[in-house]
Design a protein around this motif. Structure first.
Motif, PDB file in Angstrom:
ATOM      1  N   THR A 236      58.243  31.863  63.203  1.00 23.86           N
ATOM      2  CA  THR A 236      58.243  31.030  62.007  1.00 23.86           C
ATOM      3  C   THR A 236      59.280  29.922  62.039  1.00 23.86           C
ATOM      4  OG1 THR A 236      57.509  32.954  60.735  1.00 23.86           O
ATOM      5  CG2 THR A 236      58.369  31.093  59.474  1.00 23.86           C
ATOM      6  N   ILE A 237      60.478  30.209  62.554  1.00 23.89           N
ATOM      7  CA  ILE A 237      61.524  29.185  62.582  1.00 23.89           C
ATOM      8  C   ILE A 237      61.913  28.877  64.018  1.00 23.89           C
ATOM      9  CG2 ILE A 237      62.407  29.889  60.318  1.00 23.89           C
ATOM     10  CD1 ILE A 237      64.782  31.201  61.733  1.00 23.89           C
ATOM     11  N   ASP A 238      62.568  27.733  64.175  1.00 24.30           N
ATOM     12  CA  ASP A 238      62.999  27.287  65.497  1.00 24.30           C
ATOM     13  C   ASP A 238      64.334  27.955  65.833  1.00 24.30           C
ATOM     14  OD1 ASP A 238      63.359  25.973  67.870  1.00 24.30           O
ATOM     15  OD2 ASP A 238      63.935  24.059  66.963  1.00 24.30           O
TER      16      ASP A 238
ATOM     17  N   LEU B  13      66.710  26.744  56.770  1.00 31.58           N
ATOM     18  CA  LEU B  13      66.852  25.592  55.873  1.00 31.58           C
ATOM     19  C   LEU B  13      65.953  24.446  56.320  1.00 31.58           C
ATOM     20  CD1 LEU B  13      68.174  23.994  53.596  1.00 31.58           C
ATOM     21  CD2 LEU B  13      70.077  23.495  55.156  1.00 31.58           C
ATOM     22  N   LYS B  14      65.926  24.180  57.606  1.00 30.32           N
ATOM     23  CA  LYS B  14      65.060  23.116  58.121  1.00 30.32           C
ATOM     24  C   LYS B  14      63.600  23.409  57.803  1.00 30.32           C
ATOM     25  CE  LYS B  14      64.092  20.375  62.268  1.00 30.32           C
ATOM     26  NZ  LYS B  14      62.629  20.337  62.038  1.00 30.32           N
TER      27      LYS B  14
ATOM     28  N   GLU C 202      69.362  22.473  37.485  1.00 31.70           N
ATOM     29  CA  GLU C 202      69.802  21.243  38.151  1.00 31.70           C
ATOM     30  C   GLU C 202      68.806  20.736  39.187  1.00 31.70           C
ATOM     31  OE1 GLU C 202      72.296  19.485  37.143  1.00 31.70           O
ATOM     32  OE2 GLU C 202      72.763  20.997  35.608  1.00 31.70           O
ATOM     33  N   GLY C 203      67.646  21.387  39.269  1.00 25.99           N
ATOM     34  CA  GLY C 203      66.585  20.891  40.144  1.00 25.99           C
ATOM     35  C   GLY C 203      66.846  21.059  41.628  1.00 25.99           C
ATOM     36  N   VAL C 204      67.567  22.114  42.019  1.00 26.88           N
ATOM     37  CA  VAL C 204      67.800  22.376  43.445  1.00 26.88           C
ATOM     38  C   VAL C 204      66.487  22.851  44.074  1.00 26.88           C
ATOM     39  CG1 VAL C 204      69.088  23.739  45.124  1.00 26.88           C
ATOM     40  CG2 VAL C 204      70.206  22.969  43.018  1.00 26.88           C
ATOM     41  N   PRO C 205      66.000  22.181  45.106  1.00 27.62           N
ATOM     42  CA  PRO C 205      64.665  22.516  45.619  1.00 27.62           C
ATOM     43  C   PRO C 205      64.596  23.639  46.654  1.00 27.62           C
ATOM     44  CG  PRO C 205      65.458  20.499  46.648  1.00 27.62           C
ATOM     45  CD  PRO C 205      66.515  20.910  45.659  1.00 27.62           C
ATOM     46  N   HIS C 206      65.748  24.031  47.239  1.00 28.64           N
ATOM     47  CA  HIS C 206      65.701  25.006  48.340  1.00 28.64           C
ATOM     48  C   HIS C 206      66.776  26.078  48.140  1.00 28.64           C
ATOM     49  CE1 HIS C 206      63.228  21.920  50.131  1.00 28.64           C
ATOM     50  NE2 HIS C 206      64.244  21.098  50.210  1.00 28.64           N
ATOM     51  N   PHE C 207      66.399  27.344  48.383  1.00 33.64           N
ATOM     52  CA  PHE C 207      67.313  28.462  48.166  1.00 33.64           C
ATOM     53  C   PHE C 207      67.142  29.464  49.302  1.00 33.64           C
ATOM     54  CE2 PHE C 207      69.337  32.085  46.297  1.00 33.64           C
ATOM     55  CZ  PHE C 207      70.102  31.657  45.215  1.00 33.64           C
TER      56      PHE C 207
ATOM     57  N   ARG D 108      58.731  22.109  54.921  1.00 32.55           N
ATOM     58  CA  ARG D 108      57.524  22.662  54.289  1.00 32.55           C
ATOM     59  C   ARG D 108      57.842  23.065  52.846  1.00 32.55           C
ATOM     60  NH1 ARG D 108      55.456  26.848  59.023  1.00 32.55           N
ATOM     61  NH2 ARG D 108      55.620  25.406  60.805  1.00 32.55           N
ATOM     62  N   PRO D 109      57.971  22.093  51.963  1.00 30.58           N
ATOM     63  CA  PRO D 109      58.456  22.366  50.608  1.00 30.58           C
ATOM     64  C   PRO D 109      57.569  23.293  49.784  1.00 30.58           C
ATOM     65  CG  PRO D 109      57.683  20.097  50.825  1.00 30.58           C
ATOM     66  CD  PRO D 109      57.735  20.651  52.195  1.00 30.58           C
TER      67      PRO D 109
END
Length: 332
Positions: free
Chosen positions: A303-305, A240-241, A110-115, A246-247
């Motif tokens: 790495t993350i906020d 997630l952000k 289904e083309g989900v871009p983030h996991f 940063r795809p």
């Protein structure tokens, strides 16, 4: 960048998943929860979220992704009891590895871009050093840890082959409850130490088993890095952000505070908070339990906020105790 669609949270009616749902909703995301309620509770799903009762390996998950315009998946569904994984390994390879493979396949189709994946410090096995860094050897000593590590490998390979990036968050010991009392650990027969201890403090148990008193630790009992579940949930939102912004990047990050407490130290903290003395039932080691698991959390902080807000053992115990009392009222 913003996420143009919903976040699907699998296992969102369970302990950690329900807190992630709260954190996402509080941050303004739209959420659909997928949970078959084998261990979760429909009442634990915040009313602001959509809810679908379905297993993650069901092909119908593709319809859910399509119908709700899902653009990211947070995957919490699975089995989590280490001793059970030793006695029933096939359950863990089915629920954690095979079911997740089906979910990832649905996401790719289904083309989900983030996991974002709920992984574990059990992937390290018995660590060569403490604190443990992400690049340290992965040598699980129980099927639970191996089932999760296999999923990390799948996500690595899928992200190389398809337009999907991922973040594997390796949890250390998750504890506590939502400070506002909206959710908490509600599973019957839970094996989390702090959960068991506050059950004892509220009369649900007659004591707490201490499994192993001969580890090479400061008092002979196992040492763990305890992270407040709400801090962990907020780390998922920050992860997630990062994936959206940063795809082309994927990450594996430890989730912990970088310091550990022994079983006896945790029980002492429960005694202080409750002004009771919890009975300690000294027993032999359980299969699959390493002596000490403490996170090197420098990578996640860089790495993350995300900055932990609840790094206080007694505070974690207080929130867990408040939820246990609320749960007792709910159960009558």
């Amino acid at each position: 960048m913003t996420l143009n669609g919903k976040v699907m949270v699998t296992g969102g009616a369970g302990y950690i998943g329900s807190h992630a749902v709260l954190a996402l909703l509080d941050a303004g995301y739209q959420v659909v929860v997928v949970d078959n309620l084998v261990t979760g509770f429909d009442w634990a799903v915040d009313e602001r979220a959509a809810f679908v009762n379905i297993a993650v390996e069901d092909p119908g998950v593709r319809d859910v992704i399509r119908a709700h315009d899902v653009k990211a998946i947070m995957h919490f569904a699975g089995s989590v009891v280490v001793p059970e994984s030793v006695s029933d390994p096939l359950k863990y390879y089915r629920n954690n590895t095979a079911a997740t493979r089906s979910l990832i396949e649905s996401a790719v189709a289904e083309g989900v871009p983030h996991f974002i994946f709920s992984s574990t410090a059990a992937t390290y096995g018995t660590p060569e050093r403490v604190p443990i860094a992400e690049g340290d050897p992965k040598a699980p000593i129980n099927p639970y840890g191996m089932s999760k590590l296999m999923t990390e490998f799948m996500l690595r390979d899928v992200s190389a082959a398809h337009p999907m990036n991922h973040c594997c968050l390796r949890y250390f010991n998750v504890a506590g409850a939502d400070p506002e009392g909206r959710s908490g650990q509600s599973t019957v027969g839970a094996t989390h130490l702090i959960k068991i201890a506050v059950e004892a403090a509220t009369g649900k148990r007659d004591g707490v088993g201490v499994f192993g008193t001969d580890f090479e630790t400061r008092d002979g009992t196992g040492v763990r890095d305890y992270i407040h579940v709400s801090d962990l949930a907020e780390a998922h939102v920050a992860a997630l952000k990062l994936l959206v912004d940063r795809p082309g990047e994927s990450h594996v990050l430890n989730c912990g505070y970088g310091r550990g407490f022994s079983v006896l130290e945790v029980l002492d903290a429960v005694d202080r908070v409750t002004n009771l003395t919890i009975e300690r039932k000294l027993q032999g080691r359980r299969p699959g339990d390493p002596a000490e698991l403490v996170a090197d959390n420098s990578a996640i902080l860089k790495t993350i906020d995300w900055t932990p807000k609840r790094d206080d053992l007694e505070g974690i115990v207080r929130d867990a105790l408040a939820w246990e009392r609320k749960l007792a009222e709910r159960q009558g």
